[in-house]
Structures are given as structure tokens and as C-alpha cells.
Enzyme design. Structure first.
Site, mmCIF file in Angstrom:
data_model
loop_
_atom_site.group_PDB
_atom_site.id
_atom_site.type_symbol
_atom_site.label_atom_id
_atom_site.label_comp_id
_atom_site.label_asym_id
_atom_site.label_seq_id
_atom_site.Cartn_x
_atom_site.Cartn_y
_atom_site.Cartn_z
ATOM 1 N N LYS A 1 -32.238 3.475 -91.703
ATOM 2 C CA LYS A 1 -31.130 4.409 -91.943
ATOM 3 C C LYS A 1 -30.882 4.557 -93.447
ATOM 4 O O LYS A 1 -30.726 5.665 -93.958
ATOM 5 C CB LYS A 1 -29.846 3.908 -91.258
ATOM 6 C CG LYS A 1 -29.850 4.123 -89.751
ATOM 7 C CD LYS A 1 -28.731 3.368 -89.046
ATOM 8 C CE LYS A 1 -28.911 3.507 -87.533
ATOM 9 N NZ LYS A 1 -28.045 2.609 -86.747
ATOM 10 N N GLN B 1 -23.144 -1.151 -87.217
ATOM 11 C CA GLN B 1 -24.309 -1.358 -86.342
ATOM 12 C C GLN B 1 -23.931 -2.234 -85.137
ATOM 13 O O GLN B 1 -23.309 -3.280 -85.290
ATOM 14 C CB GLN B 1 -25.451 -2.006 -87.148
ATOM 15 C CG GLN B 1 -26.750 -2.162 -86.397
ATOM 16 C CD GLN B 1 -27.460 -0.839 -86.067
ATOM 17 O OE1 GLN B 1 -27.276 0.160 -86.761
ATOM 18 N NE2 GLN B 1 -28.234 -0.830 -85.007
ATOM 19 N N ASP C 1 -21.028 7.991 -85.705
ATOM 20 C CA ASP C 1 -21.614 7.608 -84.411
ATOM 21 C C ASP C 1 -20.964 8.379 -83.263
ATOM 22 O O ASP C 1 -21.517 8.433 -82.156
ATOM 23 C CB ASP C 1 -21.356 6.112 -84.156
ATOM 24 C CG ASP C 1 -22.564 5.245 -84.452
ATOM 25 O OD1 ASP C 1 -23.696 5.733 -84.275
ATOM 26 O OD2 ASP C 1 -22.372 4.085 -84.838
HETATM 27 N N1 GUN Z 1 -27.359 0.078 -82.189
HETATM 28 C C1 GUN Z 1 -28.368 0.700 -81.542
HETATM 29 N N2 GUN Z 1 -28.204 2.043 -81.596
HETATM 30 C C2 GUN Z 1 -27.058 2.259 -82.302
HETATM 31 C C3 GUN Z 1 -26.382 3.429 -82.702
HETATM 32 O O1 GUN Z 1 -26.761 4.570 -82.403
HETATM 33 N N3 GUN Z 1 -25.238 3.238 -83.426
HETATM 34 C C4 GUN Z 1 -24.783 1.996 -83.739
HETATM 35 N N4 GUN Z 1 -23.645 1.918 -84.437
HETATM 36 N N5 GUN Z 1 -25.403 0.889 -83.382
HETATM 37 C C5 GUN Z 1 -26.538 1.013 -82.664
#
Ligand code: GUN
Length: 308
Positions: A65, A109, A132
Site C-alpha cells: 500500500k 490494517q 476502507d
Molecule cells: N486486512 C485485509 N484486508 C484489509 C482491508 O481491506 N482493509 C483493512 N483495513 N485491513 C485489511
């Protein structure tokens, strides 16, 4: 009929929906828009990612990311906290990111270590910065058809479907899986595009029969290769959200989806592969959401084709 022959021989007849290539075009659009905002408003869109603990898969995601955020010209702020970080410390960090005008998007995350209340943490993020789309306000806004931040994976699926079909109006869509992250928001988005939507799940009676009614199938159950070709209506579009690690014949780890690609691609009209389908769209949509959040914060026009 050619299709029947192909069905018997398991030969692929479906168009491959190339999520990897589409994600590249999304990132290009984001980068062009970011560059314009820098020139015209003197602002650099910024994304803060918070990682608590050392889960190896999460570390890989967070690194990816951060890298892609910088590649599209945005500012990336990474906050790595120890696994035993207290809730108070994490909430204080989020409060400071909420107040920071250089931060337009915040992502915590998941999963968080067990001693932390994920719901409380997510709902402490400013909904306008919740890239998100997990904050309860954004969930409610999406469910009531109002402008919101939309979860990245379902947004990516919607973009692929719109690109393939143009209008989705009147199509029968079956979403397999009822998670808050994929299944439920996916169903809301398809409803927003005037599909007739069914949410199916592990307790659905005659799941193959339900799926066979669908013009659009979105598989998000987390069960390797569960959806087979005989579940698919000939010509249907199949979007496979699953990413499952399984042991291949040689003992090597393989990545497979929730759909049995070999049999489904002989019947479907179009299908996403795993890997290279939905997966790459998730981070591309995270960048798109960060850009959208920045435009909304600055009261600038939103990027076209990058929102729901
Ligand atoms: N962990 C796995 N996929 C995601 C996601 O799309 N967002 C977040 N915040 N954590 C994750």
C-alpha cells in the site's frame, strides 16, 4: 452447439477480465488527478496506514500500500505500533491523524491483536477519512444510497463489472458471502446499479440452483474452488473475490479463488482469474478512495469513474 462441446472438454470460452491491467489504468487516472490537485490547489493527497503488531501477511499488504501510494504521487504515512500497544495509545494516534490536514485517508490494517476492539477503533476514524469504508456512518450512508466512502474490494468489483457491461440495470446478481467487508457492501452497490440482488451464504438452500439464476456471480466465501462450472448459467459474468492458498500436486503452494476456474471458464461469458483479477483492484481502489476523500475535503470536483 459449441458451448456444449466446450463444457464437456472444459475448454475456456469466457472472456478474461484482466483486473491487473484495469488496476493499472485506475492508478494512472489517480496519478493524473493527483498531479492536477498539486498544481491547482498546492495540496498533496495523503494516506496514513496504521499497523499494530507483526502479522506477516499484514506487513506485506502495508508495504504494498505504501509503495503504490508513493507511485501515484501521494504522501504515505506509515505508523507501525508494537503488538502490545494499548487501546488508549492507538485511539490517541487516530485522533491525531483525524486532526492532521495533511492526512486525507486513514486505514487501520486488520486484523488487530485480540486485546483491541476493532469496532471501537474503526469507529474512532473520522468517517470522511475512512478510506476502507468500514465506519458505521459509511455503512449506513451506503445502505441508504447516499454519498459515502465505499469498501475497496467491492468498489473494485463494481468497476470491473461496469467496464465489462456498461449498465448493470435489471441483471440478476448473486453475491455468495455475507461479510461486512465484501458481501454486504457488494450487494448494496449492485442494488445501487439497479441489479436484482440475492445474498447467498453457507446456509442457503440449493446454493447451486440459486447461483444458476445469476447473470452476475460474485464469489466471496473463502472456500477454495467451491463454485464449479455446473453452478454457472451459460454466458454469466463471474467475479471471484477469493484468495486461498492450497497445496498443489507438486507440494507447492498455489493461489486459487472461490471459483473452480477450469470448469467455470468453460461456461461463463466472462470471468476474473486468481491471481490477477479482483486482488490488484483493492489497493487501486484504496488510492482512488484517498483521492476522493482529498477532493471532498478541499471541495474540489471528484474524479470521474473512480467512485460508486
Ligand atoms: N486486512 C485485509 N484486508 C484489509 C482491508 O481491506 N482493509 C483493512 N483495513 N485491513 C485489511
Amino acid at each position: 452447439m459449441a458451448l456444449t462441446v466446450c463444457e464437456r472438454t472444459n475448454e475456456m470460452t469466457a472472456k478474461l477480465i484482466d483486473g491487473k491491467a484495469f488496476a493499472f489504468t485506475v492508478r494512472e487516472k489517480v496519478a493524473a488527478h493527483v498531479s492536477r490537485i498539486k498544481e491547482e490547489a498546492g495540496v498533496v493527497p495523503g494516506l496514513a496506514v496504521v499497523l499494530v503488531g507483526e502479522d506477516p501477511a499484514s506487513q506485506v499488504y502495508v508495504r504494498s500500500k505504501g509503495k503504490q501510494t508513493v507511485e501515484v504521487g501521494m504522501a504515505s504515512f506509515e505508523h507501525k505500533l508494537a503488538a502490545d500497544t494499548s487501546e488508549a495509545v492507538l485511539l490517541a494516534l487516530i485522533a491525531s491523524l483525524n486532526a492532521d490536514s495533511a492526512v486525507h485517508g486513514i486505514l487501520v490494517q486488520l486484523p488487530l491483536p485480540e486485546h483491541l476492539d476493532s469496532g471501537l477503533v474503526i469507529n474512532s476514524i473520522d468517517p470522511a477519512k475512512d478510506v476502507d469504508g468500514f465506519h458505521i456512518s459509511n455503512v449506513g450512508l451506503l445502505a441508504t444510497g447516499q454519498k459515502s466512502m465505499v469498501p475497496c474490494t467491492p468498489l473494485g468489483c463494481l468497476m470491473l463489472l461496469r467496464d465489462h457491461h456498461g449498465s448493470l440495470a435489471g441483471m440478476n446478481a448473486v453475491v455468495i458471502g455475507r461479510s461486512n467487508i465484501v458481501g454486504k457492501p457488494m450487494a448494496q452497490l449492485l442494488l445501487g446499479d439497479s441489479c436484482t440482488v440475492t445474498i447467498a451464504h453457507s446456509r442457503t438452500k440449493d446454493l447451486p440452483g440459486v447461483v444458476r439464476q445469476a447473470d452476475i456471480v460474485v464469489a466471496a466465501v473463502g472456500r477454495p474452488e467451491m463454485v464449479t462450472g455446473d453452478w454457472i448459467k451459460p454466458g454469466a459474468t463471474v467475479i471471484d473475490v477469493g484468495i486461498n492458498r492450497v497445496e498443489g500436486e507438486s507440494g507447492k503452494t498455489l493461489l486459487v479463488g472461490d471459483v473452480d476456474f477450469a470448469s467455470a471458464s468453460a461456461v461463463a461469458g466472462a470471468i476474473t482469474p486468481v491471481p490477477g483479477g479482483v486482488g490488484p483492484m483493492t489497493i487501486a481502489c484504496l488510492l482512488a478512495n484517498t483521492l476522493t476523500a482529498c477532493c471532498r475535503a478541499l471541495d474540489l470536483p471528484e474524479p470521474e469513474g473512480l467512485t460508486a
